[in-house]
Write a protein that holds these residues in place. Structure first.
Motif, PDB file in Angstrom:
ATOM      1  N   GLN A 267      -6.652  19.476   2.528  1.00 33.90           N
ATOM      2  CA  GLN A 267      -5.856  17.756   2.044  1.00 33.90           C
ATOM      3  C   GLN A 267      -4.990  18.095   0.745  1.00 33.90           C
ATOM      4  OE1 GLN A 267      -6.633  15.492   4.376  1.00 33.90           O
ATOM      5  NE2 GLN A 267      -7.203  17.171   5.573  1.00 33.90           N
TER       6      GLN A 267
ATOM      7  N   GLN B  95      -3.624  -1.488   5.329  1.00 36.44           N
ATOM      8  CA  GLN B  95      -2.914   0.012   5.157  1.00 36.44           C
ATOM      9  C   GLN B  95      -3.381   0.473   4.192  1.00 36.44           C
ATOM     10  OE1 GLN B  95       1.006   1.490   6.308  1.00 36.44           O
ATOM     11  NE2 GLN B  95       0.427   2.830   7.496  1.00 36.44           N
ATOM     12  N   LEU B  96      -3.269  -0.560   2.966  1.00 36.73           N
ATOM     13  CA  LEU B  96      -3.475  -0.236   1.853  1.00 36.73           C
ATOM     14  C   LEU B  96      -4.906   0.300   1.276  1.00 36.73           C
ATOM     15  CD1 LEU B  96      -1.557   0.441  -0.544  1.00 36.73           C
ATOM     16  CD2 LEU B  96      -2.321  -1.595  -1.182  1.00 36.73           C
ATOM     17  N   LYS B  97      -5.452  -0.423   2.314  1.00 39.00           N
ATOM     18  CA  LYS B  97      -7.255  -0.825   1.341  1.00 39.00           C
ATOM     19  C   LYS B  97      -7.848   1.122   2.589  1.00 39.00           C
ATOM     20  CE  LYS B  97     -10.531  -4.160   1.823  1.00 39.00           C
ATOM     21  NZ  LYS B  97     -10.955  -5.335   2.963  1.00 39.00           N
ATOM     22  N   THR B  98      -6.918   0.856   3.866  1.00 40.59           N
ATOM     23  CA  THR B  98      -7.579   2.367   4.392  1.00 40.59           C
ATOM     24  C   THR B  98      -7.355   3.858   3.476  1.00 40.59           C
ATOM     25  OG1 THR B  98      -5.938   2.209   6.143  1.00 40.59           O
ATOM     26  CG2 THR B  98      -8.987   2.149   7.093  1.00 40.59           C
ATOM     27  N   LYS B  99      -6.049   3.501   3.287  1.00 36.22           N
ATOM     28  CA  LYS B  99      -6.262   4.512   2.365  1.00 36.22           C
ATOM     29  C   LYS B  99      -6.896   4.968   1.025  1.00 36.22           C
ATOM     30  CE  LYS B  99      -0.762   6.036   2.826  1.00 36.22           C
ATOM     31  NZ  LYS B  99       0.553   6.201   2.159  1.00 36.22           N
ATOM     32  N   LEU B 100      -6.783   3.332   0.373  1.00 34.80           N
ATOM     33  CA  LEU B 100      -7.764   3.742  -0.835  1.00 34.80           C
ATOM     34  C   LEU B 100      -9.180   3.716  -0.236  1.00 34.80           C
ATOM     35  CD1 LEU B 100      -7.581   2.611  -4.192  1.00 34.80           C
ATOM     36  CD2 LEU B 100      -8.506   0.521  -3.028  1.00 34.80           C
TER      37      LEU B 100
ATOM     38  N   ASN C  50      -9.755   6.108   2.296  1.00 30.11           N
ATOM     39  CA  ASN C  50      -9.430   7.766   2.463  1.00 30.11           C
ATOM     40  C   ASN C  50      -9.337   8.513   1.114  1.00 30.11           C
ATOM     41  OD1 ASN C  50      -9.325   7.619   4.965  1.00 30.11           O
ATOM     42  ND2 ASN C  50      -7.645   7.201   5.174  1.00 30.11           N
ATOM     43  N   LYS C  51      -8.999   8.092   0.182  1.00 29.92           N
ATOM     44  CA  LYS C  51      -8.904   8.458  -0.976  1.00 29.92           C
ATOM     45  C   LYS C  51     -10.156   8.726  -1.913  1.00 29.92           C
ATOM     46  CE  LYS C  51      -4.800  10.177  -3.396  1.00 29.92           C
ATOM     47  NZ  LYS C  51      -3.611   9.812  -2.833  1.00 29.92           N
TER      48      LYS C  51
END
Lengths: 314, 296, 421
Positions: free
Chosen positions: A115, B2-7, B9-10
């Motif tokens: 990643q 979407q921002l939340k899932t991205k966060l 994920n991060k």
């Protein structure tokens, strides 16, 4: 073709002209280059293997004066010895469990490191670090970590509340075997991660692109694209690992010396013990020949798998 | 959304990375901490994770700094282990360097032949080469033992140089060969047209271009001998030839008894060179060891 | 002219050989385990000041000496003259024909000075093969401070007592365990098993046959396991500690009892290693009330022997004579606490006794030492037995079952060795 009557071609003359020195040199040239290596490899690897076979046919125990021909006696006794089969079984068990653990973990770690994140280059370097540690150092390090009274593992697990009482990690044959696998995994995992990473990067990104366009979920992408593409790497690790377990020695020597109750006595350690502790060279040679044959069988498999189309460097 | 899932994920990604890093280096850290803890702190329950009064006496003693005073501080009974360690460093370096030179010089010649030249028996020989690469040391150790003994080379560095060179040679040839193949043939042909002999062409054009192969082969051969224990156990006896792995193994089994502090200090010192090499040559080693098996 | 020249050359050659042989001094090659190197260096200096010969010292890792010596001697051209001979390996060396008997060399008064224990360990089939094998036994170390806190003023005389004392100490919270054992699968386990076998009046031989599954043996093994699982006085970690590591807990003051070798005593008195310098005491290994055996111990004696392939046996003997002399033994004791003492006169030396009161106990203990099996294939015997004993101690097998299994394997080995002979 003109034949001059004034200059008849004598045989010797013909021989001389026919011999193009440059060409002969050219023909032998590869062998000159190979000679030193071949002498070393034949003299110190191939000849000794056959010699070993010879020794395995002898009654040759340093504690008993004299040698005598034993035929297949050493092998017969070996095959009737339950300890031999047990240690062979342990070796295969060690191979199977460590392969399963190392392939799974290696895969997961490689996927994570594939990643994009800050410090990726450094992380990849760090993961490979344990691979450089000498095996004996790895063994002593883990012996200290597993030490029952003062070891770090007991201390850590106790402080975190995972265990109520200090454990004896190397007292139980079954547990000891797995603790050795953990120590071994720590050392070699990085190498497999790097192998996986290299092949992950070789997968063309447009395959993923089109899959994404088709609406495939990441999991489906993994199953249908990534896994099949990694197949050669899986096989490579599978065979390499199996072959390596036949030479496992250092870590056992440092951690358990084959104990407890012979629970970690793998075949390589058994060969060492028979030969250099009990000084029974005949029997030791027989064990080593069995190992050689098994390794040869796995090697053939290995070569078949990867180099069938082109036996040379591909 | 979407921002939340991205966060998340991060966060997930970075915590996984953290776990990976920690589990890779934690044992190293513990090794270093143990090496600078006092004996009393080493034997405390629960462990003192951070030594309250770090000492560097063991490093000074093993590296020969500070003289007898330091040795007497860590215990005079370790004098023998310390002397053995110093000899071990020198032996390991000498044996490693000589074996590597033999491997790389002879190996590169053979690798060139395999990679570039056509000759009778080429396939059979490369097959044999592959086979010997897999041979475990136990397969050859008894005859080698008898040979070394007959040659009166027991307990000498020479014996280990020869044996290590032979055991690393197949893989050296393998690694170099796969690098040679990456050098375009045209360059070599051009050199030969310019009047170079094959040998000159090899030295002048191919060798410089496959420098990464040299780096890989050198590192692999050196690490093989630096890290080897099994053969050293059998072929060495005294300080005249004992290598570092053997000396370290004796830290834990010798009569003087195990001293984890000293063992960990020796471990750290023995680990520094291979780790530096592994870090520096990482790219090449992986390429070399994969040997074209996984097409990259 | 030509003839003269050849005569001249001949004469020169002869002269050169004669000169060469007088210049080249005789060399005696002495093998020593690495921990014995400083002592060997001192003997070398004395020897070289007395004789016109040189000593070459070859050091060897302690745990590999047997293998290295056998592999060297087996070819008949070891080049060694004097080797260390551990009591358990003397039979294997002798049966393989490696050693010279020393009986004819030993002066009468010296022979009479050797302690009975040492003589027993260094003798095989009626002949003395090594000298100077001190009577390095296992002793009971105990922590007076913990004992006093628990209300005990004297060390236990029997194991029943020791168990009782440990339980009291554990109940009072003065220590987590009473004792810790070095019972990993190493030779240390064999040494402790040997003690308990003797305490239960067992042995390894019935007539001519090696028998390890006697009733006494089963009882002894059961008792060993009981210290961990039934009486709960032994640290369960015992089964993965060796007989060096086990000292750690004792030296830290965590446990009141441990069985230790003399080197452990040196450690216990070394403030860089030990926190019990002032509270450690030494006593006889306890006896067993049940059988009435007063005490038992295992000897780790290692003497010096002469290889039969030595070309200089007379000089080799002179080396051994110096190395095992009362003066050197006394000096070693004073200098490095080396308790490898084999002579009564040294044990009785008033100067030494004043400085090292523990010698009194040590000498007493030699009277109770019990040899491990004197078998030519000891490494295999011991390993086979230990593996099965270890199974019983880790709870994988019952003692009877484990020893029966060991018996089967030892029968196979015995047949194998007898057939070759």
């Amino acid at each position: 073709m003109k034949v001059s009557i004034f200059k008849p071609r004598t045989d010797s003359r013909r021989w001389y002209t026919a011999l193009d020195w440059d060409k002969v040199n050219g023909k032998l040239f590869p062998y000159y280059l190979l000679a030193p290596s071949l002498i070393i490899i034949f003299g110190l690897t191939i000849y000794p293997i056959f010699y070993s076979f010879g020794v395995s046919l002898l009654n040759y125990n340093l504690l008993i004066p004299g040698k005598s021909f034993a035929g297949l006696g050493n092998y017969m006794r070996l095959f009737m010895d339950s300890e031999f089969w047990a240690s062979l079984g342990r070796t295969l068990y060690f191979a199977m469990v460590s392969i399963a653990v190392q392939i799974t973990l290696g895969m997961i770690v490689a996927l994570v490191l594939d990643q994009r994140f800050v410090g990726r280059g450094w992380t990849r370097a760090i993961v490979l670090l344990p691979w450089g540690v000498p095996t004996i150092v790895n063994g002593i390090l883990w012996k200290w970590i597993y030490q029952p009274n003062y070891g770090a593992l007991n201390g850590l697990l106790y402080q975190l509340g995972f265990i109520k009482q200090y454990m004896q990690w190397l007292s139980d044959p079954w547990l000891a075997m797995h603790m050795i696998i953990i120590a071994d995994t720590w050392k070699v995992l990085g190498f497999y991660v790097v192998l996986f990473l290299a092949s992950l990067q070789s997968i063309p990104s447009d395959i993923y692109e089109s899959a994404r366009v088709d609406g495939a979920s990441p999991i489906r992408q993994f199953i249908h694209i990534t896994l099949p593409m990694l197949r050669p790497t899986f096989l490579l690790i599978l065979v390499m690992r199996t072959l390596e377990t036949f030479r496992v020695f250092d870590i056992i020597y440092a951690l358990t010396q084959g104990g407890p109750a012979n629970g970690t006595k793998v075949i390589g350690y058994m060969a060492y013990e028979e030969t250099f502790r009990f000084l029974d060279f005949g029997r030791g040679a027989a064990v080593s020949i069995v190992i050689t044959l098994l390794v040869a069988a796995f090697s053939l498999l290995y070569i078949r798998m990867f180099f069938d189309r082109d036996v040379q460097f591909s | 959304m979407q921002l939340k899932t991205k966060l998340t994920n991060k966060v997930l990604l970075y915590s996984l990375v953290a776990v990976i890093i920690v589990s890779s280096i934690a044992p190293f850290v513990w090794m270093v901490i143990s090496s600078i803890s006092t004996d009393i702190e080493l034997l405390s329950t629960p462990p003192h994770w951070i030594p309250s009064s770090p000492i560097f006496d063991r490093y000074m003693a093993l590296l020969g700094i500070g003289g007898d005073r330091v040795v007497s501080r860590i215990g005079p009974s370790f004098q023998l282990s310390i002397t053995a360690f110093k000899c071990g460093v020198i032996n390991s370096l000498l044996i490693g360097i000589l074996a590597t030179i033999i491997c790389v010089v002879f190996g590169s010649l053979a690798a060139y032949a395999f990679a570039r030249l056509k000759f009778w028996g080429r396939e059979k020989l490369s097959f044999i080469l592959l086979g010997t690469r897999m041979t475990p040391p136990i397969s050859t150790v008894i005859p080698l033992y008898l040979m070394i003994k007959a040659l009166n080379l027991m307990d000498t560095r020479t014996a280990l140089v020869i044996i290590y060179a032979s055991s690393s040679l197949p893989i050296t040839i393998w690694v170099m060969g796969s690098f040679f193949q990456t050098v375009p043939k045209d360059i070599e042909d051009a050199a030969m047209i310019d009047g170079c002999s094959r040998l000159q062409a090899l030295v002048k054009t191919i060798l410089p271009l496959s420098a990464p192969g040299f780096v890989a082969a050198t590192i692999i051969a050196f690490l093989n001998s630096w890290n080897e224990l099994f053969l050293a156990l059998i072929f060495t006896q005294s300080n005249a030839s004992k290598t570092l792995p053997k000396v370290i193994s004796e830290f834990s089994t010798a009569f003087a008894g195990i001293d984890y502090g000293l063992a960990m200090t020796g471990a750290v010192i023995a680990t520094v060179p291979p780790i530096l090499l592994a870090l520096l040559g990482q790219k090449y080693i992986v390429k070399g060891l994969m040997g074209g098996a996984v097409k990259g | 002219m030509k003839r003269n020249l050849s005569i001249l050359i001949m004469v020169l050659l002869v002269l050169a050989t004669v000169a060469g042989s007088t210049i080249a001094k005789e060399t005696i090659v002495v093998v020593t385990p690495s921990n014995g190197a400083p002592g060997a260096e001192r003997v070398k200096r004395i020897f070289e000041s007395k004789f016109d010969a040189t000593i070459e010292i070859v050091t060897q890792a302690y745990n590999l000496t047997h293998e290295k010596i056998v592999t060297a001697a087996a070819s008949g051209s070891a080049g060694y003259d004097v080797i260390p001979a551990d009591t358990v390996y003397i039979p294997s060396y002798v049966e393989a024909g490696f050693l010279t008997p020393l009986d004819s060399y030993i002066p009468k008064d010296y022979l009479n000075d050797i302690t009975a224990g040492s003589l027993k360990e260094m003798t095989y089939k009626g002949k003395i093969y090594a000298l100077g094998g001190g009577t390095a036994n296992k002793y009971l170390f105990y922590n007076t401070q913990i004992l006093r806190k628990a209300g005990f003023n004297a060390p236990p005389k029997t194991w029943e007592e020791l168990i009782n004392m440990s339980q009291v100490i554990q109940r009072k919270g003065l220590a987590k365990y009473g004792i810790a054992w070095g019972w990993s699968q190493g030779e240390g386990l064999m040494c402790d098993y040997n003690i308990f076998l003797r305490l239960f009046k067992g042995d390894y031989k019935l007539g001519d046959k090696w028998v390890v599954n006697t009733k006494e043996a089963v009882e002894a093994l059961q008792f060993m396991a009981d210290t961990i699982y039934k009486y709960k006085i032994a640290d369960p970690a015992s089964t993965s500690l060796d007989d060096r590591e086990v000292l750690n807990s004792f030296l830290k003051g965590d446990i009141p009892f441990v069985l230790g070798w003399p080197f452990g005593w040196v450690w216990a008195k070394d403030p860089t290693k030990s926190r019990v310098v002032d509270s450690v005491e030494i006593a006889l290994v306890p006896g067993l009330k049940k059988t009435g055996v007063v005490s038992a111990s295992t000897s780790g004696a290692s003497g010096l022997a002469i290889l039969s392939s030595s070309k200089n046996k007379a000089l080799a003997w002179e080396y051994i004579r110096i190395a095992t002399s009362p003066e050197v033994q006394k000096y070693n004791m004073q200098l490095e606490h080396n308790q490898n003492i084999s002579l009564k006169s040294v044990y009785d030396d008033p100067e030494l006794l004043a400085k090292f009161p523990e010698l009194k106990v040590m000498r007493k203990q030699t009277e109770y030492s019990f040899p491990r099996p004197r078998v030519a294939w000891y490494p295999q015997f011991s390993e086979t037995l230990r593996v099965e004993i270890h199974k019983a101690l880790t709870g994988i097998a019952k003692p009877k079952q484990a020893l029966d299994e060991a018996q089967k394997k030892i029968d196979v080995l015995a047949r194998q060795f007898d057939r070759h002979r």
